[in-house]
Scaffold this motif. Structure first.
Motif, PDB file in Angstrom:
ATOM      1  N   ASN A   1       0.698  -1.175   0.022  1.00 49.66           N
ATOM      2  CA  ASN A   1       0.032  -0.086  -0.126  1.00 49.66           C
ATOM      3  C   ASN A   1       0.864   1.207  -0.003  1.00 49.66           C
ATOM      4  N   CYS A   2       0.281   2.259  -0.474  1.00 47.98           N
ATOM      5  CA  CYS A   2       1.149   3.561  -0.461  1.00 47.98           C
ATOM      6  C   CYS A   2       0.074   4.682   0.331  1.00 47.98           C
ATOM      7  N   ASP A   3       0.583   6.052   0.228  1.00 47.22           N
ATOM      8  CA  ASP A   3      -0.124   6.987   0.866  1.00 47.22           C
ATOM      9  C   ASP A   3      -0.643   7.827  -0.319  1.00 47.22           C
ATOM     10  N   GLU A   4      -1.605   8.773  -0.190  1.00 54.54           N
ATOM     11  CA  GLU A   4      -1.991   9.455  -1.267  1.00 54.54           C
ATOM     12  C   GLU A   4      -1.308  10.285  -2.424  1.00 54.54           C
ATOM     13  N   ARG A   5       0.102  10.316  -2.035  1.00 57.79           N
ATOM     14  CA  ARG A   5       0.587  11.325  -2.922  1.00 57.79           C
ATOM     15  C   ARG A   5       1.226  10.762  -3.823  1.00 57.79           C
ATOM     16  N   GLY A   6       1.490  11.221  -5.031  1.00 56.77           N
ATOM     17  CA  GLY A   6       1.801  10.693  -6.161  1.00 56.77           C
ATOM     18  C   GLY A   6       0.571  10.116  -7.280  1.00 56.77           C
ATOM     19  N   SER A   7       0.987   9.806  -8.254  1.00 56.58           N
ATOM     20  CA  SER A   7      -0.108   9.382  -9.388  1.00 56.58           C
ATOM     21  C   SER A   7      -0.589   7.843  -9.024  1.00 56.58           C
ATOM     22  N   ASP A   8      -1.631   7.720  -9.522  1.00 57.33           N
ATOM     23  CA  ASP A   8      -2.018   6.249  -9.442  1.00 57.33           C
ATOM     24  C   ASP A   8      -1.306   5.216  -9.922  1.00 57.33           C
ATOM     25  N   GLU A   9      -0.744   5.285 -11.048  1.00 55.71           N
ATOM     26  CA  GLU A   9       0.126   4.448 -11.691  1.00 55.71           C
ATOM     27  C   GLU A   9       1.420   4.202 -11.201  1.00 55.71           C
ATOM     28  N   TYR A  10       1.966   5.484 -10.407  1.00 53.81           N
ATOM     29  CA  TYR A  10       3.223   5.510  -9.691  1.00 53.81           C
ATOM     30  C   TYR A  10       3.085   4.517  -8.469  1.00 53.81           C
ATOM     31  N   ASN A  11       1.940   4.898  -8.034  1.00 54.69           N
ATOM     32  CA  ASN A  11       1.680   4.180  -6.462  1.00 54.69           C
ATOM     33  C   ASN A  11       1.343   2.831  -6.648  1.00 54.69           C
ATOM     34  N   LEU A  12       0.752   2.278  -7.780  1.00 52.78           N
ATOM     35  CA  LEU A  12       0.356   1.167  -8.006  1.00 52.78           C
ATOM     36  C   LEU A  12       1.717   0.291  -8.000  1.00 52.78           C
ATOM     37  N   ALA A  13       2.634   0.846  -8.703  1.00 50.86           N
ATOM     38  CA  ALA A  13       4.029  -0.017  -8.753  1.00 50.86           C
ATOM     39  C   ALA A  13       4.899   0.315  -7.776  1.00 50.86           C
ATOM     40  N   LEU A  14       4.792   1.519  -6.933  1.00 47.01           N
ATOM     41  CA  LEU A  14       5.591   1.251  -5.865  1.00 47.01           C
ATOM     42  C   LEU A  14       4.901   0.468  -4.824  1.00 47.01           C
ATOM     43  N   SER A  15       3.645   0.244  -4.720  1.00 51.40           N
ATOM     44  CA  SER A  15       2.981  -0.652  -3.745  1.00 51.40           C
ATOM     45  C   SER A  15       3.485  -2.091  -4.180  1.00 51.40           C
TER      46      SER A  15
END
Length: 199
Positions: free
Chosen positions: A132-146
């Motif tokens: 999971n990620c926090d709300e900062r960043g784009s949806d695509e970036y956060n999906l990849a990071l998570s």
């Protein structure tokens, strides 16, 4: 004389190039009808008939014997967890990450080592690691990071000795916040991996 030749040669080359490179293309003329010759009139082509379509017959049907058909209800919910699995699911602790990072901190490594000890007691249980990620960043970036965060935890558990076949990963990005809020306290709780039993 040399300067005149230097000027004249490029002009001549250009002229030759233009006239030779732009040769006229011949237009294709439409085919004109040709009168049949005497030999073609004598040997008239044999008439070819299309093969006859095969006759279609109605398919035969046979009645099924009058028996009762057993029906099993379709399970719409996954099988319920056993008492031990429920206890294990509650015992597995979350791990947390720094901002914009998938690197395991010392605290996360200690938590994963504790989770490994708990997972060792139930060798048949499969675990899904949810990044999971926090709300900062784009949806695509956060999906990849998570997804990378979940993969980091999986690699560490495999290195400790859990078979990779028992583990799966998924990244939710910012879609499943643990804490609502728009400050560092909330964001810190949302940058996490959770461990769930995967039936």
């Amino acid at each position: 004389m040399k300067t005149t030749l230097k000027r004249l040669v490029p002009v001549l080359c250009t002229g030759v190039f233009i006239f030779s490179g732009c040769a006229k293309q011949q237009a294709v003329k439409a085919d004109q009808a040709v009168a049949p010759s005497a030999t073609t009139q004598q040997a008239a082509p044999a008439r070819i008939e299309a093969p006859a379509a095969p006759q279609q017959t109605a398919p035969t049907t046979t009645a099924l014997p009058a028996t009762t058909i057993k029906t099993d209800p379709i399970q719409s919910q996954p099988a319920a967890l056993t008492k031990n699995e429920t206890a294990l699911a509650g015992a597995l602790e979350k791990i947390y990450f720094d901002f914009d990072s998938d690197v395991l901190s010392d605290a996360a490594r200690k938590t994963l080592t504790d989770n490994y000890a708990k997972l060792k007691t139930m060798p048949n249980v499969k675990i899904r690691i949810e990044g999971n990620c926090d709300e900062r960043g784009s949806d695509e970036y956060n999906l990849a990071l998570s997804e990378r965060r979940a993969q980091s935890a999986m690699k560490y558990l495999v290195a400790l000795g859990i078979p990779a076949s028992r583990l799966s990963t998924i990244g939710y990005g910012e879609e499943k916040p643990a804490v609502a809020g728009h400050d560092e306290a909330a964001w810190g709780k949302n940058r996490r991996d959770e461990f769930t039993i995967n039936k």
